[in-house]
Scaffold this motif. Structure first.
Motif, PDB file in Angstrom:
ATOM      1  N   ALA A  40     -71.033 109.949 101.513  1.00  0.00           N
ATOM      2  CA  ALA A  40     -72.056 109.158 101.190  1.00  0.00           C
ATOM      3  C   ALA A  40     -73.211 109.605 101.561  1.00  0.00           C
ATOM      4  CB  ALA A  40     -71.598 107.670 101.932  1.00  0.00           C
ATOM      5  N   VAL A  41     -73.108 110.163 102.805  1.00  0.00           N
ATOM      6  CA  VAL A  41     -74.508 110.693 103.220  1.00  0.00           C
ATOM      7  C   VAL A  41     -74.693 112.018 102.373  1.00  0.00           C
ATOM      8  CG1 VAL A  41     -75.349 112.180 105.125  1.00  0.00           C
ATOM      9  CG2 VAL A  41     -74.195 110.027 105.696  1.00  0.00           C
ATOM     10  N   LEU A  42     -73.840 112.623 102.076  1.00  0.00           N
ATOM     11  CA  LEU A  42     -74.107 114.080 101.292  1.00  0.00           C
ATOM     12  C   LEU A  42     -74.708 113.835  99.801  1.00  0.00           C
ATOM     13  CD1 LEU A  42     -71.253 116.254 102.042  1.00  0.00           C
ATOM     14  CD2 LEU A  42     -73.741 116.614 102.864  1.00  0.00           C
ATOM     15  N   THR A  43     -74.079 112.575  99.218  1.00  0.00           N
ATOM     16  CA  THR A  43     -74.555 112.234  97.602  1.00  0.00           C
ATOM     17  C   THR A  43     -75.647 111.257  97.850  1.00  0.00           C
ATOM     18  OG1 THR A  43     -72.855 110.259  97.897  1.00  0.00           O
ATOM     19  CG2 THR A  43     -72.345 112.533  96.961  1.00  0.00           C
ATOM     20  N   PHE A  44     -76.186 110.909  98.989  1.00  0.00           N
ATOM     21  CA  PHE A  44     -77.194 109.828  98.988  1.00  0.00           C
ATOM     22  C   PHE A  44     -78.516 110.337  98.369  1.00  0.00           C
ATOM     23  CE2 PHE A  44     -80.822 107.422 100.958  1.00  0.00           C
ATOM     24  CZ  PHE A  44     -80.604 106.190 100.594  1.00  0.00           C
ATOM     25  N   PRO A  45     -79.026 111.460  98.541  1.00  0.00           N
ATOM     26  CA  PRO A  45     -80.131 111.772  97.820  1.00  0.00           C
ATOM     27  C   PRO A  45     -80.106 112.018  96.381  1.00  0.00           C
ATOM     28  CG  PRO A  45     -79.854 113.366  99.817  1.00  0.00           C
ATOM     29  CD  PRO A  45     -78.649 112.320  99.453  1.00  0.00           C
ATOM     30  N   ALA A  46     -79.071 112.319  95.935  1.00  0.00           N
ATOM     31  CA  ALA A  46     -78.875 112.537  94.370  1.00  0.00           C
ATOM     32  C   ALA A  46     -78.780 111.008  93.801  1.00  0.00           C
ATOM     33  CB  ALA A  46     -77.661 113.236  93.985  1.00  0.00           C
ATOM     34  N   ARG A  47     -78.148 110.125  94.409  1.00  0.00           N
ATOM     35  CA  ARG A  47     -78.220 108.907  94.171  1.00  0.00           C
ATOM     36  C   ARG A  47     -79.461 108.091  94.218  1.00  0.00           C
ATOM     37  NH1 ARG A  47     -73.334 105.526  95.285  1.00  0.00           N
ATOM     38  NH2 ARG A  47     -71.344 106.965  95.182  1.00  0.00           N
ATOM     39  N   VAL A  48     -80.351 108.220  95.152  1.00  0.00           N
ATOM     40  CA  VAL A  48     -81.699 107.496  95.024  1.00  0.00           C
ATOM     41  C   VAL A  48     -82.515 108.432  94.011  1.00  0.00           C
ATOM     42  CG1 VAL A  48     -83.887 107.617  96.490  1.00  0.00           C
ATOM     43  CG2 VAL A  48     -81.617 107.374  97.537  1.00  0.00           C
ATOM     44  N   GLU A  49     -82.335 109.611  93.660  1.00  0.00           N
ATOM     45  CA  GLU A  49     -83.127 110.296  92.475  1.00  0.00           C
ATOM     46  C   GLU A  49     -82.662 109.543  91.190  1.00  0.00           C
ATOM     47  OE1 GLU A  49     -83.594 114.962  90.741  1.00  0.00           O
ATOM     48  OE2 GLU A  49     -83.224 114.689  92.888  1.00  0.00           O
ATOM     49  N   THR A  50     -81.372 109.519  90.965  1.00  0.00           N
ATOM     50  CA  THR A  50     -80.919 108.773  89.707  1.00  0.00           C
ATOM     51  C   THR A  50     -81.464 107.550  89.608  1.00  0.00           C
ATOM     52  OG1 THR A  50     -78.933 110.154  89.972  1.00  0.00           O
ATOM     53  CG2 THR A  50     -78.888 108.300  88.457  1.00  0.00           C
ATOM     54  N   TYR A  51     -81.039 106.686  90.871  1.00  0.00           N
ATOM     55  CA  TYR A  51     -81.765 105.174  90.678  1.00  0.00           C
ATOM     56  C   TYR A  51     -83.159 105.242  90.311  1.00  0.00           C
ATOM     57  CZ  TYR A  51     -82.744 100.652  91.999  1.00  0.00           C
ATOM     58  OH  TYR A  51     -82.885  99.201  92.093  1.00  0.00           O
ATOM     59  N   ASN A  52     -83.869 105.956  90.998  1.00  0.00           N
ATOM     60  CA  ASN A  52     -85.541 105.835  90.649  1.00  0.00           C
ATOM     61  C   ASN A  52     -85.745 106.488  89.215  1.00  0.00           C
ATOM     62  OD1 ASN A  52     -86.176 104.948  93.033  1.00  0.00           O
ATOM     63  ND2 ASN A  52     -86.478 107.050  94.154  1.00  0.00           N
ATOM     64  N   ALA A  53     -85.110 107.414  88.780  1.00  0.00           N
ATOM     65  CA  ALA A  53     -85.212 108.116  87.435  1.00  0.00           C
ATOM     66  C   ALA A  53     -84.865 106.766  86.488  1.00  0.00           C
ATOM     67  CB  ALA A  53     -84.484 109.182  87.042  1.00  0.00           C
ATOM     68  N   LEU A  54     -83.874 106.036  86.603  1.00  0.00           N
ATOM     69  CA  LEU A  54     -83.269 105.054  85.876  1.00  0.00           C
ATOM     70  C   LEU A  54     -84.451 103.955  85.648  1.00  0.00           C
ATOM     71  CD1 LEU A  54     -79.545 104.882  86.229  1.00  0.00           C
ATOM     72  CD2 LEU A  54     -80.777 105.718  84.047  1.00  0.00           C
ATOM     73  N   ARG A  55     -84.982 103.663  86.809  1.00  0.00           N
ATOM     74  CA  ARG A  55     -85.912 102.586  87.068  1.00  0.00           C
ATOM     75  C   ARG A  55     -87.231 103.061  86.250  1.00  0.00           C
ATOM     76  NH1 ARG A  55     -85.983  97.941  90.658  1.00  0.00           N
ATOM     77  NH2 ARG A  55     -87.968  98.335  90.297  1.00  0.00           N
ATOM     78  N   GLN A  56     -87.407 104.083  86.288  1.00  0.00           N
ATOM     79  CA  GLN A  56     -88.821 104.566  85.555  1.00  0.00           C
ATOM     80  C   GLN A  56     -88.584 104.463  83.961  1.00  0.00           C
ATOM     81  OE1 GLN A  56     -89.743 108.394  87.068  1.00  0.00           O
ATOM     82  NE2 GLN A  56     -90.483 107.345  89.178  1.00  0.00           N
ATOM     83  N   LEU A  57     -87.363 104.464  83.504  1.00  0.00           N
ATOM     84  CA  LEU A  57     -87.274 104.276  82.168  1.00  0.00           C
ATOM     85  C   LEU A  57     -87.641 102.956  81.486  1.00  0.00           C
ATOM     86  CD1 LEU A  57     -83.810 105.937  81.603  1.00  0.00           C
ATOM     87  CD2 LEU A  57     -86.004 107.120  81.185  1.00  0.00           C
ATOM     88  N   GLY A  66     -77.473 103.176  76.528  1.00  0.00           N
ATOM     89  CA  GLY A  66     -76.218 102.084  76.392  1.00  0.00           C
ATOM     90  C   GLY A  66     -76.573 101.095  77.683  1.00  0.00           C
ATOM     91  N   MET A  67     -77.610 100.950  78.403  1.00  0.00           N
ATOM     92  CA  MET A  67     -77.839 100.240  79.406  1.00  0.00           C
ATOM     93  C   MET A  67     -78.897  99.479  79.531  1.00  0.00           C
ATOM     94  SD  MET A  67     -77.690 103.391  82.444  1.00  0.00           S
ATOM     95  CE  MET A  67     -77.694 102.459  83.789  1.00  0.00           C
ATOM     96  N   THR A  68     -79.020  98.453  80.458  1.00  0.00           N
ATOM     97  CA  THR A  68     -79.779  97.447  80.572  1.00  0.00           C
ATOM     98  C   THR A  68     -80.373  97.600  82.131  1.00  0.00           C
ATOM     99  OG1 THR A  68     -78.539  95.801  81.440  1.00  0.00           O
ATOM    100  CG2 THR A  68     -78.884  95.674  79.030  1.00  0.00           C
ATOM    101  N   ARG A  69     -81.486  96.751  82.269  1.00  0.00           N
ATOM    102  CA  ARG A  69     -82.153  96.815  83.659  1.00  0.00           C
ATOM    103  C   ARG A  69     -80.997  96.363  84.703  1.00  0.00           C
ATOM    104  NH1 ARG A  69     -86.202  99.581  84.222  1.00  0.00           N
ATOM    105  NH2 ARG A  69     -87.470  99.419  82.408  1.00  0.00           N
ATOM    106  N   PHE A  70     -80.104  95.490  84.287  1.00  0.00           N
ATOM    107  CA  PHE A  70     -79.015  95.031  85.060  1.00  0.00           C
ATOM    108  C   PHE A  70     -78.067  95.887  85.248  1.00  0.00           C
ATOM    109  CE2 PHE A  70     -75.002  93.127  85.362  1.00  0.00           C
ATOM    110  CZ  PHE A  70     -75.056  92.180  86.638  1.00  0.00           C
ATOM    111  N   ASP A  71     -77.936  96.953  84.439  1.00  0.00           N
ATOM    112  CA  ASP A  71     -76.929  97.953  84.723  1.00  0.00           C
ATOM    113  C   ASP A  71     -77.195  98.876  85.758  1.00  0.00           C
ATOM    114  OD1 ASP A  71     -75.208  96.955  83.042  1.00  0.00           O
ATOM    115  OD2 ASP A  71     -76.031  98.235  81.330  1.00  0.00           O
ATOM    116  N   ILE A  72     -78.753  99.084  86.069  1.00  0.00           N
ATOM    117  CA  ILE A  72     -79.239 100.172  86.994  1.00  0.00           C
ATOM    118  C   ILE A  72     -78.644  99.813  88.433  1.00  0.00           C
ATOM    119  CG2 ILE A  72     -81.294 100.945  88.230  1.00  0.00           C
ATOM    120  CD1 ILE A  72     -82.891 100.391  85.696  1.00  0.00           C
TER     121      ILE A  72
END
Length: 97
Positions: A40-57, A66-72
């Motif tokens: 969890a600690v090692l993958t946290f930065p990549a998860r945050v980056e992915t989450y932020n990138a999806l939120r900007q779409l 194939g996603m909605t805002r709810f899926d993020i």
């Protein structure tokens, strides 16, 4: 008397084996928890980056993949699978007039 001693020694051996198995199980459980925390600690930065990138779409861009805002918020849940993307080569059936 010898029979009683043999039974006592067998009981001690069984007790020691049960204790050793309990310690091994506990050690494996602790190792699994530690592994999960490290992952969890090692993958946290990549998860945050992915989450932020999806939120900007935009909503349209999310729909294209194939996603909605709810899926993020659910992207990192085990078993999450977005719906097929819009460009998957499937066209909706024509509407009957």
């Amino acid at each position: 008397m010898a029979e009683a001693e043999r039974i006592r020694l067998a009981a001690i051996a069984a007790r020691d084996a049960a204790i050793a198995e309990g310690v091994r199980r506990a050690a494996r459980a602790v190792a699994r928890v530690a592994e999960g925390l490290i992952r969890a600690v090692l993958t946290f930065p990549a998860r945050v980056e992915t989450y932020n990138a999806l939120r900007q779409l935009s909503d349209r861009e999310l729909q294209d993949i194939g996603m909605t805002r709810f899926d993020i918020g659910r992207v990192f849940e085990p078993g999450f699978s977005p719906r097929p993307a819009n460009d998957a080569g499937q066209r909706p059936a024509p509407r009957a007039a």
